[in-house]
Design an enzyme around this catalytic site. Structure first.
Site, PDB file in Angstrom:
ATOM      1  N   CYS A   1       0.842  -1.205   0.000  1.00 49.87           N
ATOM      2  CA  CYS A   1       0.000   0.000   0.000  1.00 49.87           C
ATOM      3  C   CYS A   1       0.879   1.259   0.000  1.00 49.87           C
ATOM      4  O   CYS A   1       2.096   1.185   0.170  1.00 49.87           O
ATOM      5  CB  CYS A   1      -0.927   0.002   1.212  1.00 49.87           C
ATOM      6  SG  CYS A   1      -0.056   0.151   2.786  1.00 49.87           S
TER       7      CYS A   1
ATOM      8  N   CYS B   1       2.949   1.679   3.130  1.00 56.72           N
ATOM      9  CA  CYS B   1       4.087   0.760   3.180  1.00 56.72           C
ATOM     10  C   CYS B   1       5.245   1.298   2.339  1.00 56.72           C
ATOM     11  O   CYS B   1       6.399   1.259   2.752  1.00 56.72           O
ATOM     12  CB  CYS B   1       3.677  -0.623   2.681  1.00 56.72           C
ATOM     13  SG  CYS B   1       2.346  -1.381   3.624  1.00 56.72           S
TER      14      CYS B   1
END
Length: 76
Positions: free
Chosen positions: A10, A13
């Site tokens: 994501c 991240c």
């Protein structure tokens, strides 16, 4: 030193990974950054919220995007 970013890929991240690399560069450390996206591997660390920062196999933070400055505290 081995730093792992646990997360499924994501935006948060990716931001944590970029911040970790920036912190390493600023500190001049000899460290490797690994991205762990496999859910079974992430769960093996006991992480239930991503992203997570792992330093030398110890989970330092989970469920939060740290700035490069905040990450430096865990790397010293």
């Amino acid at each position: 030193m081995v730093i792992k970013i646990l997360g499924t890929g994501c935006a948060n991240c990716k931001k944590l990974e970029a911040n970790a690399k920036e912190a390493i560069k600023e500190l001049g450390l000899d460290a490797v950054v690994e991205k762990v996206e496999d859910l079974q591997a992430i769960m093996a660390y006991g992480v239930m919220k991503t992203p997570a920062l792992v330093v030398n196999e110890q989970v330092k933070v989970m469920g939060k995007v740290l700035s490069a400055e905040e990450i430096k505290k865990y790397l010293n």
